[in-house]
Design an enzyme around this catalytic site. Structure first.
Site, PDB file in Angstrom:
ATOM      1  N   SER A  66      48.998   6.443  38.020  1.00 31.66           N
ATOM      2  CA  SER A  66      49.263   7.409  36.952  1.00 31.66           C
ATOM      3  C   SER A  66      48.237   7.351  35.830  1.00 31.66           C
ATOM      4  CB  SER A  66      50.667   7.198  36.381  1.00 31.66           C
ATOM      5  OG  SER A  66      50.687   6.043  35.576  1.00 31.66           O
ATOM      6  N   LYS A 103      50.330   3.318  29.702  1.00 33.53           N
ATOM      7  CA  LYS A 103      50.255   4.750  29.387  1.00 33.53           C
ATOM      8  C   LYS A 103      49.321   4.914  28.186  1.00 33.53           C
ATOM      9  CE  LYS A 103      53.970   6.583  31.731  1.00 33.53           C
ATOM     10  NZ  LYS A 103      54.118   5.505  32.700  1.00 33.53           N
TER      11      LYS A 103
END
Lengths: 192, 438
Positions: A66, A103
């Protein structure tokens, strides 16, 4: 280290020479002395270069894709510094659903949003009563380019060991009991 | 007013807190850390304390109940605790001078500032440790070490203190009499169980009563240490820094003792274990630059066992010359048990003790009777261990090297049991924490 006995034996007996002359205990190199000696202080260290705060920096590894648009790939090593205060735009390790996750931290006004760098994944926007816990700030990542150079993962099957004269057939081939024992590719091959 | 206070920083539930650093899923849950061999509870999270689990409880006695309460148990992950301790101490040493690392999770420091400034610095320091390594610490600030211990304890138990308490906070109205009256004599720093019993015999039950004793009289009856404790309770600093705790430490005996994962029957297994522990002890001997003259070995069966009666044996070998050579010491350890073992007893503990220690540098004897010092073998072992990991090479036969993660370190079937070990996040490449990107 010189022992006293060595020093004593290296002194000529008085009867042979009026003045005892001690022999040099070390060989003297003929030729120009190495100038570099005074300058060499060890190679530079990657650790020291990339880690600002050794006491608060941890190395972790990444599982998942991701963050690949930020250049962080599955299996990469992340250098995470906990002493840094997270800022807008930092790649961070955060606690989500009781797990550590990587993230990008993006501020939408006053709301912090965790943004994955891969369009296949949605942003995480904490609800107003939810605390967002930032575990540490990622200062860099290390990506292996040549997978076979990577240590501590799959190693090639070790060669079988031959003991000459062990059997009457003129040398038996014995597979090592613990493959791990040979994982560094033999004595003196790489790391000292 | 004392202007150069002593600061004691001590981690809250250190082992349990370490377990939560890389594992957010255990934070806020009841968690206990077990001692060697998963024996007793040695550290508890706040939630585990709230369930009433006491420190020192044998795990097997509460195992079922704990499972019902969803208590998480962990084996002692010494590698992780050591790493986080070193980081925490290093961070704190940057805030105040004179750090004396007193144990794995606590250190004394000397502040050159007044109380208020010291408090402000301590608050920043506390935050730096919490953010930097994720370990909460409590801080006590007081004129003496003994009072710093008491204030630290107070800070831990009273959330309103926000982790920092000064002696001034506690003693404002009555010189601390109320607080000291609430502290049992056993809980005063430096008062052991036996001494506490004798003091109670004299009617001295709380710290306040001890403080009000005549120090000279108590020195005569007991010891100079007790006199110092009394003066320290009055706010007069007199316990000097224990430099032993920081650097130049020299034990006068070295003991290396463990419980086994599974009991050992028979002499050969015990001799293997004795030899391995002798090599551990020898490493510590060399680290403090000493030589030893006597090697003692003891072994014991379980005091809880249903199978046999408790039994223990002990043997000792006097070395011809003082030595730090692992070959000589491990051979002596093997020899010490010879012929003393009862074959049917299930031994669960072996210990090796090195005594009669002398300083390697100043040891001096007749020329022909020199000390038998290590010829460099230990250095080779260290190099092998650094390159290939521990338990790859040693002296003598030490059992079959296990494949599992837990006994890979120690090598044999009898090795320490650590069944609930968390990952050694900072010291093992193959146990590195994983962060998710999915």
């Amino acid at each position: 280290m010189a022992r006293l006995s060595d020093v004593i034996s290296s002194i000529h007996p008085a009867s042979e020479s009026p003045v005892p002359v001690p022999q040099a205990l070390e060989a003297v190199h003929a030729g120009f002395p190495s100038v570099a000696q005074d300058y060499f202080d060890g190679d530079f260290s990657l650790d020291e270069h990339i880690i600002m705060h050794p006491d608060t920096t941890f190395i972790v590894t990444v599982a998942g894709d991701s963050m690949q648009n930020a250049g962080i790939w599955d299996g990469d090593l992340l250098v995470v510094d906990r002493a840094l205060d997270p800022q807008d735009g930092d790649v961070v390790v955060a606690v989500l659903d009781d797990e550590l996750t990587v993230k990008r931290l993006v501020m939408h006004g006053h709301t912090p949003v965790l943004h994955p760098e891969n369009p296949a994944y949605p942003d995480f926007i904490p609800s107003p009563d939810q605390d967002l816990l930032i575990w540490g700030v990622v200062t860099g990542n290390y990506h292996w380019q040549r997978k076979t150079a990577q240590r501590h993962v799959e190693q090639p099957v070790p060669p079988s060991v031959t003991y000459p004269g062990a059997k009457s057939s003129g040398g038996a081939t014995v597979a090592p009991k613990h493959p791990g024992a040979y994982r560094h590719g033999g004595w003196g091959s790489r790391h000292v | 007013m004392q202007e150069h206070p002593i600061v004691l920083a001590d981690a809250n539930n250190f082992y349990a807190s370490c377990e939560a650093v890389f594992h957010p899923e255990v934070a806020g849950k009841p968690l206990v850390v077990l001692s060697n061999n998963d024996g007793c509870v040695v550290s508890r999270s706040y939630e585990a304390k709230a369930l009433g689990i006491a420190n020192g409880t044998p795990w097997f006695t509460i195992r079922q109940e704990a499972a019902y309460d969803q208590v998480i148990a962990r084996s002692s992950n010494y590698e992780l605790y050591g790493s986080l301790s070193r980081r925490m101490m290093s961070i704190m040493s940057g805030f105040l001078p004179g750090q004396e690392v007193y144990s794995i999770d606590e250190c004394f420091m000397h502040s050159p500032w007044d109380i208020e400034r010291t408090r402000r610095i301590a608050a920043v320091m506390r935050r730096a440790v919490l953010q930097g390594v994720g370990i909460p610490v409590s801080i006590g600030i007081a004129p003496t070490k003994t009072l710093a211990k008491i204030t630290n304890h107070w800070a831990k138990r009273h959330p309103s203190s926000r982790g920092i308490t000064t002696w001034g906070d506690l003693s404002r109205d009555d010189q601390g009499t109320a607080v000291l009256s609430s502290i049992e004599i056993d809980d005063v720093w430096g008062i052991g169980r036996r001494l506490a019993k004798r003091l109670r015999g004299l009617g001295i039950r709380q710290a306040a009563q001890l403080r009000d004793q005549d120090p000279v009289n108590m020195r005569r009856r007991f010891s100079v240490q007790l006199e110092r404790t009394i003066l320290e309770l009055r706010g007069i600093p007199c316990i000097a820094d224990d430099n032993d705790a920081t650097g130049g430490k020299r034990d006068c005996q070295i003991l290396c003792s463990r419980m086994f994962g599974t009991p050992i029957l028979g002499e050969e297994g015990l001799r293997q274990a004795a030899s391995v522990y002798a090599q551990y002890a020898c490493r510590r001997l060399q680290r403090q630059h000493s030589l030893c003259t006597r090697v003692s070995v003891f072994c014991a069966s379980s005091p809880f066992s249903k199978h046999d009666q408790y039994s223990s044996v002990c043997g000792s070998i006097l070395l011809q010359d003082p030595s730090d050579d692992p070959v000589i010491i491990s051979a002596a350890a093997r020899q010490a048990l010879h012929g003393r073992i009862t074959p049917s007893v299930r031994y669960v503990r072996v210990g090796v003790m090195l005594t009669g220690l002398v300083d390697a540098a100043s040891y001096d004897t007749l020329p022909a009777l020199g000390a038998r010092t290590d010829s460099g073998l230990s250095e080779v072992f260290e190099q092998v261990a650094r390159r290939f990991g521990p338990a790859h090479v040693g002296i003598g036969f030490a059992g079959i090297r296990g494949d599992g993660r837990n006994n890979g370190d120690t090598g044999a079937a009898w090795a320490m049991r650590r069944e609930m070990l968390s990952s050694r996040c900072t010291t093992r490449w193959d146990e590195m924490p994983v962060v998710r990107a999915d």
